[in-house]
Design an enzyme around this catalytic site. Structure first.
Site, PDB file in Angstrom:
ATOM      1  N   ILE A  20      -7.167  -4.456  -0.606  1.00 32.08           N
ATOM      2  CA  ILE A  20      -7.844  -5.709  -0.970  1.00 32.08           C
ATOM      3  C   ILE A  20      -9.042  -5.994  -0.054  1.00 32.08           C
ATOM      4  CG2 ILE A  20      -5.708  -6.690  -1.943  1.00 32.08           C
ATOM      5  CD1 ILE A  20      -5.829  -8.820   0.319  1.00 32.08           C
ATOM      6  N   PRO A  38     -12.397   0.095   5.783  1.00 26.19           N
ATOM      7  CA  PRO A  38     -11.737   1.230   5.118  1.00 26.19           C
ATOM      8  C   PRO A  38     -10.216   1.097   5.144  1.00 26.19           C
ATOM      9  CG  PRO A  38     -12.760   1.918   7.203  1.00 26.19           C
ATOM     10  CD  PRO A  38     -13.101   0.478   7.015  1.00 26.19           C
ATOM     11  N   ASP A  39      -9.549   1.676   4.146  1.00 27.61           N
ATOM     12  CA  ASP A  39      -8.079   1.691   4.163  1.00 27.61           C
ATOM     13  C   ASP A  39      -7.607   2.931   4.908  1.00 27.61           C
ATOM     14  OD1 ASP A  39      -8.432   3.762   2.387  1.00 27.61           O
ATOM     15  OD2 ASP A  39      -7.597   2.733   0.657  1.00 27.61           O
ATOM     16  N   PHE A  40      -6.293   3.222   4.855  1.00 27.35           N
ATOM     17  CA  PHE A  40      -5.767   4.401   5.548  1.00 27.35           C
ATOM     18  C   PHE A  40      -5.889   5.654   4.692  1.00 27.35           C
ATOM     19  CE2 PHE A  40      -2.352   2.585   8.669  1.00 27.35           C
ATOM     20  CZ  PHE A  40      -3.374   2.138   9.490  1.00 27.35           C
ATOM     21  N   ARG A  41      -5.422   5.534   3.438  1.00 24.83           N
ATOM     22  CA  ARG A  41      -5.086   6.759   2.702  1.00 24.83           C
ATOM     23  C   ARG A  41      -5.987   7.105   1.527  1.00 24.83           C
ATOM     24  NH1 ARG A  41      -0.672   4.242   4.445  1.00 24.83           N
ATOM     25  NH2 ARG A  41       0.729   5.409   5.797  1.00 24.83           N
ATOM     26  N   GLN A  74      -0.095  -6.712   4.767  1.00 21.37           N
ATOM     27  CA  GLN A  74      -0.026  -5.687   5.821  1.00 21.37           C
ATOM     28  C   GLN A  74      -1.329  -5.668   6.611  1.00 21.37           C
ATOM     29  OE1 GLN A  74       2.005  -1.890   3.989  1.00 21.37           O
ATOM     30  NE2 GLN A  74       1.010  -3.044   2.388  1.00 21.37           N
ATOM     31  N   ASN A  75      -2.311  -6.438   6.144  1.00 21.33           N
ATOM     32  CA  ASN A  75      -3.628  -6.382   6.767  1.00 21.33           C
ATOM     33  C   ASN A  75      -3.672  -7.201   8.047  1.00 21.33           C
ATOM     34  OD1 ASN A  75      -4.305  -4.817   4.653  1.00 21.33           O
ATOM     35  ND2 ASN A  75      -5.469  -6.378   3.548  1.00 21.33           N
ATOM     36  N   ASP A 110      -6.846  -8.111   9.262  1.00 22.91           N
ATOM     37  CA  ASP A 110      -8.233  -8.573   9.353  1.00 22.91           C
ATOM     38  C   ASP A 110      -8.403 -10.084   9.202  1.00 22.91           C
ATOM     39  OD1 ASP A 110      -8.024  -9.002   6.543  1.00 22.91           O
ATOM     40  OD2 ASP A 110      -8.763  -6.999   6.103  1.00 22.91           O
ATOM     41  N   HIS A 129       2.125  -7.112   9.720  1.00 25.42           N
ATOM     42  CA  HIS A 129       1.741  -6.150  10.755  1.00 25.42           C
ATOM     43  C   HIS A 129       0.866  -6.801  11.831  1.00 25.42           C
ATOM     44  CE1 HIS A 129       2.581  -2.621   7.748  1.00 25.42           C
ATOM     45  NE2 HIS A 129       3.670  -3.227   8.167  1.00 25.42           N
ATOM     46  N   CYS A 188      -6.017  -9.228  35.732  1.00 24.41           N
ATOM     47  CA  CYS A 188      -4.924  -8.583  36.479  1.00 24.41           C
ATOM     48  C   CYS A 188      -4.995  -7.060  36.385  1.00 24.41           C
ATOM     49  CB  CYS A 188      -3.558  -9.085  35.979  1.00 24.41           C
ATOM     50  SG  CYS A 188      -2.998  -8.282  34.461  1.00 24.41           S
ATOM     51  N   THR A 243      -2.143  -1.597  -2.157  1.00 23.84           N
ATOM     52  CA  THR A 243      -1.333  -0.933  -1.135  1.00 23.84           C
ATOM     53  C   THR A 243      -0.715   0.329  -1.710  1.00 23.84           C
ATOM     54  OG1 THR A 243       0.659  -1.087   0.253  1.00 23.84           O
ATOM     55  CG2 THR A 243       0.576  -2.561  -1.651  1.00 23.84           C
ATOM     56  N   SER A 244      -0.617   1.358  -0.855  1.00 20.11           N
ATOM     57  CA  SER A 244       0.026   2.605  -1.297  1.00 20.11           C
ATOM     58  C   SER A 244       1.549   2.441  -1.279  1.00 20.11           C
ATOM     59  CB  SER A 244      -0.383   3.749  -0.368  1.00 20.11           C
ATOM     60  OG  SER A 244       0.049   3.468   0.952  1.00 20.11           O
TER      61      SER A 244
HETATM   62  P1  CNA Z   1      -3.099   2.476   2.487  1.00 17.30           P
HETATM   63  O1  CNA Z   1      -1.908   3.335   2.637  1.00 17.30           O
HETATM   64  O2  CNA Z   1      -4.417   3.002   2.950  1.00 17.30           O
HETATM   65  O3  CNA Z   1      -3.220   2.137   0.920  1.00 17.30           O
HETATM   66  C1  CNA Z   1      -4.305   1.420   0.402  1.00 17.30           C
HETATM   67  C2  CNA Z   1      -4.232   1.544  -1.095  1.00 17.30           C
HETATM   68  O4  CNA Z   1      -5.232   0.736  -1.645  1.00 17.30           O
HETATM   69  C3  CNA Z   1      -4.453   2.962  -1.617  1.00 17.30           C
HETATM   70  O5  CNA Z   1      -3.384   3.308  -2.490  1.00 17.30           O
HETATM   71  C4  CNA Z   1      -5.785   2.893  -2.361  1.00 17.30           C
HETATM   72  O6  CNA Z   1      -5.793   3.681  -3.540  1.00 17.30           O
HETATM   73  C5  CNA Z   1      -5.852   1.431  -2.714  1.00 17.30           C
HETATM   74  N1  CNA Z   1      -7.198   0.876  -2.812  1.00 17.30           N
HETATM   75  C6  CNA Z   1      -8.256   1.017  -1.980  1.00 17.30           C
HETATM   76  N2  CNA Z   1      -9.285   0.253  -2.370  1.00 17.30           N
HETATM   77  C7  CNA Z   1      -8.872  -0.386  -3.507  1.00 17.30           C
HETATM   78  C8  CNA Z   1      -9.484  -1.307  -4.388  1.00 17.30           C
HETATM   79  N3  CNA Z   1     -10.728  -1.763  -4.189  1.00 17.30           N
HETATM   80  N4  CNA Z   1      -8.769  -1.759  -5.444  1.00 17.30           N
HETATM   81  C9  CNA Z   1      -7.494  -1.323  -5.678  1.00 17.30           C
HETATM   82  N5  CNA Z   1      -6.863  -0.436  -4.861  1.00 17.30           N
HETATM   83  C10 CNA Z   1      -7.546   0.005  -3.793  1.00 17.30           C
HETATM   84  O7  CNA Z   1      -2.902   1.038   3.133  1.00 17.30           O
HETATM   85  P2  CNA Z   1      -1.611   0.110   3.059  1.00 17.30           P
HETATM   86  O8  CNA Z   1      -2.092  -1.264   3.247  1.00 17.30           O
HETATM   87  O9  CNA Z   1      -0.747   0.420   1.916  1.00 17.30           O
HETATM   88  O10 CNA Z   1      -0.835   0.629   4.365  1.00 17.30           O
HETATM   89  C11 CNA Z   1      -0.419  -0.224   5.271  1.00 17.30           C
HETATM   90  C12 CNA Z   1      -1.175  -0.137   6.600  1.00 17.30           C
HETATM   91  C13 CNA Z   1      -2.663  -0.136   6.443  1.00 17.30           C
HETATM   92  C14 CNA Z   1      -0.895  -1.365   7.373  1.00 17.30           C
HETATM   93  O11 CNA Z   1      -0.205  -1.058   8.536  1.00 17.30           O
HETATM   94  C15 CNA Z   1      -2.248  -2.016   7.715  1.00 17.30           C
HETATM   95  O12 CNA Z   1      -2.244  -2.606   8.991  1.00 17.30           O
HETATM   96  C16 CNA Z   1      -3.188  -0.910   7.654  1.00 17.30           C
HETATM   97  N6  CNA Z   1      -4.608  -1.195   7.455  1.00 17.30           N
HETATM   98  C17 CNA Z   1      -5.094  -2.473   7.380  1.00 17.30           C
HETATM   99  C18 CNA Z   1      -6.440  -2.707   7.188  1.00 17.30           C
HETATM  100  C19 CNA Z   1      -6.961  -4.120   7.114  1.00 17.30           C
HETATM  101  O13 CNA Z   1      -6.455  -5.021   7.809  1.00 17.30           O
HETATM  102  N7  CNA Z   1      -7.961  -4.384   6.274  1.00 17.30           N
HETATM  103  C20 CNA Z   1      -7.317  -1.623   7.074  1.00 17.30           C
HETATM  104  C21 CNA Z   1      -6.795  -0.310   7.175  1.00 17.30           C
HETATM  105  C22 CNA Z   1      -5.444  -0.113   7.356  1.00 17.30           C
END
Ligand code: CNA
Length: 301
Positions: free
Chosen positions: A34, A41-44, A114-115, A117, A134, A172, A210-211
């Protein structure tokens, strides 16, 4: 990208029920997807995700940068990554605003994110409506004496690596770290205090961006009642458990194939716009006020 569902459940029907006020306890689960359109950027995601960009940090293995034990040994790669990934300004996306819109309509029970930000709040949600499973980047503390610091202080330190050798330090001498939950660390008690009742009372579960690969967060979707509609909105299908989670036996294997499940593959902002068009909320969404978060300006030099 389209819709896959195993039953007569469809988005039109969900939107009609939303519009009519049928759902009074909507629970949201969301993740990094989101915030990708806000520039984080996301993780995966293949090629764009952080896991595919970690070579330059010279880590023993990519996940190390997000592990609590590795951070305690060497916090530099974590802070280098933070400097690289955060845009100068974070602006809430249509999906963040949709969460606030559901709250404004009186239908939102809680957002489980889980974000880290903080964009859920910048989109207008009050603190009590959000569980930051998280942790958050917006508060920080010294890992030795526990003294707390403000976000602007942390930003100043992070974006002036020359004065602290790349790692924010307390008077410290301890390393200052944001209150985020790294792999291997405990989740906030608020998560455990609220999740049972929230998911029992939930009458519509919306899962965005989220994945569903990280446990125990990814087990939440299985806590709702059997007759509750679960809508999964993401670019890719829900994943299975990550390797570490499988080894540790954490969480649940993700399966969203019940008659009440709906999988909507695509961009979450576009899906939000589609939902708002079907519910007649397009104008309401555009009226949600937003407060961008400055990440690296206001820095004294
Ligand atoms: P993830 O595993 O990277 O999954 C993200 C998912 O989102 C993937 O399946 C993508 O296909 C999907 N995706 C990416 N962009 C879009 C979009 N515009 N519309 C629809 N789907 C999209 O990340 P998760 O959140 O599932 O994994 C959890 C981790 C990621 C947590 O521990 C977070 O702290 C961590 N994280 C957070 C941030 C943040 O705060 N913005 C950024 C990167 C990682």
């Amino acid at each position: 990208m389209g819709t896959t569902h195993s039953s007569e459940t469809n988005l039109d029907e969900v939107c009609q029920k939303l519009k009519s006020g049928h759902f009074k306890n909507v629970v949201i689960m969301c993740g990094a997807g989101i915030s990708t359109s806000a520039g984080v950027p996301d993780f995966r995601s293949p090629s764009m995700g952080l896991y595919f960009k970690l070579k330059k940090y010279n880590l023993p293995y990519p996940e190390a940068v997000f592990e609590g034990s590795y951070f305690r040994q060497d916090p530099k790669p974590f802070y280098s990554l933070v400097r690289d990934i955060f845009p100068q300004e974070l602006v809430p996306t249509p999906t963040h605003r949709f969460l606030a819109l559901l709250h404004q309509k009186g239908f939102l029970r809680r957002v489980y994110t889980q974000n880290i930000d903080g964009l859920e709040f910048a989109g207008g949600l009050p603190e009590e409506k959000v569980v930051e499973a998280h942790g958050t980047f917006h508060r920080c503390h010294c890992s030795s004496c526990q003294k707390t610091f403000s976000l602007p202080w942390l930003q100043n330190e992070i974006f002036h690596p020359e004065r602290n050798d790349g790692v924010p330090k307390c008077d410290c001498g301890g390393v200052v770290r944001p209150d985020v939950v790294l792999f291997g660390e405990a989740m906030p008690s608020r998560f455990f205090d609220l999740c049972n009742e929230d998911f029992e009372r939930c009458d519509l579960l919306l899962i965005f961006g989220t994945s569903l690969a990280v446990a125990p967060f990814n087990g939440l979707f299985a806590k709702v009642g059997g007759d509750v509609t679960r809508v999964f909105i993401n670019r890719t299908k829900p994943g299975s458990l990550g390797v570490l989670s499988r080894i540790l036996g954490l969480g649940h294997r993700v399966s969203l194939s019940e008659a009440t499940d709906l999988i909507e593959l695509g961009d979450c902002d576009e899906k939000v716009e589609e939902i708002c068009s079907k519910t007649g909320w397009t104008e309401d969404l555009s009226m949600i006020p937003i407060s961008p978060i400055k990440m690296s300006s206001n820095i004294d030099s």
